[in-house]
Motif scaffolding. Sequence first.
Motif, short mmCIF file in Angstrom:
data_model
loop_
_atom_site.label_atom_id
_atom_site.label_comp_id
_atom_site.label_asym_id
_atom_site.label_seq_id
_atom_site.Cartn_x
_atom_site.Cartn_y
_atom_site.Cartn_z
N UNK B 55 38.66 45.78 49.03
CA UNK B 55 39.56 44.74 48.53
C UNK B 55 40.35 45.28 47.35
N UNK B 76 32.01 38.50 36.15
CA UNK B 76 33.14 38.31 37.07
C UNK B 76 34.04 39.54 37.08
N UNK B 77 34.35 39.98 38.28
CA UNK B 77 35.11 41.22 38.48
C UNK B 77 36.46 41.20 37.75
N UNK B 78 37.13 40.07 37.75
CA UNK B 78 38.45 40.02 37.11
C UNK B 78 38.41 39.46 35.70
N UNK B 79 37.78 38.32 35.53
CA UNK B 79 37.85 37.68 34.21
C UNK B 79 36.81 38.21 33.23
N UNK B 80 35.78 38.88 33.75
CA UNK B 80 34.74 39.40 32.87
C UNK B 80 33.77 38.32 32.39
N UNK B 81 33.98 37.10 32.86
CA UNK B 81 33.11 35.99 32.46
C UNK B 81 31.67 36.23 32.93
N UNK B 104 30.56 27.44 46.46
CA UNK B 104 30.57 28.88 46.17
C UNK B 104 30.53 29.74 47.43
N UNK B 107 34.22 29.76 48.57
CA UNK B 107 35.07 30.57 47.69
C UNK B 107 34.75 32.06 47.79
N UNK B 110 35.46 33.82 51.10
CA UNK B 110 36.90 34.04 51.20
C UNK B 110 37.37 35.18 50.29
N UNK B 111 36.83 35.22 49.10
CA UNK B 111 37.26 36.24 48.15
C UNK B 111 36.82 37.64 48.55
#
Lengths: 186, 132
Positions: B55, B76-81, B104, B107, B110-111
């Motif tokens: 991806x 989280x891969x993008x937000x780092x949360x 979840x 989501x 799908x992600x």
Amino acid sequence: MMQTKLKASLLAAGLLLSGFAVAEESMTGWLLDIYREKEVRPVDNKAWNEECGSCHLAYQPGLLPTRSWEKLLSTKALSDHFGEDASLDDETVNELLAYARENAADKSFHKRSRKIALATEQGEAPLRITDVRYIKRKHHEIPEKMIQGNKDVKSLSFCSACHTKAEKGVYDSDTVRIPNYPDWDD
Amino acid sequence: MKKTATLILTGALLATSTAWATPATDELFARFKSEGAANFDAERGKAFWAKKVKKDGEDISCTTCHGDDLTKPGKHRKSGKVIEPMAPSVNHERLTEVKEMDKWFKRNCNDVLSHECTAQEKGDVLKFLLTK
């Protein structure tokens, strides 16, 4: 005589207090309100905090105008939320949208939100907070190495990487700490 | 004596794969069965959980965000949360609400996979998570 004075002052105090209670509802009220806030209204909605906050900082509704939130918060838009599936059931989407509409930048009398509202009044409503002209301008002079090139920041989107009180809606320069750049000063 | 008994009991509980089963997971398994899935398998779920998918030019899997150790927080891969641990043994809120799990699964499938997961895949993953 004394009593009349007392009554009069009580009445005056009462009027003032009731005035403050509704103060935020008008611009004049905001100017008169000794409690008016400088920053952005903190989030006070459970669904907002939980749903938005499970993936990223629960950005305050006062960071974008109504028109932006209306684009972002629909069942369809959320299924592709900046490339991620953030799908929610209709009921929750409606609750979030209602909360955004009540507290969007253009509805707020918080100083920073007013500036965002002004900056987004015309033209296409931005989808990203980082595309708001006012916010871009505020960060314009910060060198790239401190944001994109900073491994502990990476992007302007991560408000709380530097704004230590972002979660409380406070974004003033006094509360900024840039990771790896302890000597930075506005 | 009491301690030994507790240990044995805990051991016995952990030995069964549904140690952390909740009414919500029971409900989901029943639904997945009604959708044609059967014989849910934790091992298959484990393999699915770790399967790498391309991806944005990156190899990702469930572990990309949830981490390799499910008893530890993920990121989280993008937000780092920070993502709270997935393992129900350390995070008792996990796998307790049907609505949350549905949200979840939809989501994240799908992600990561770019399509929704099948009832079988979800059931297997659930079985796997229940052992953690």
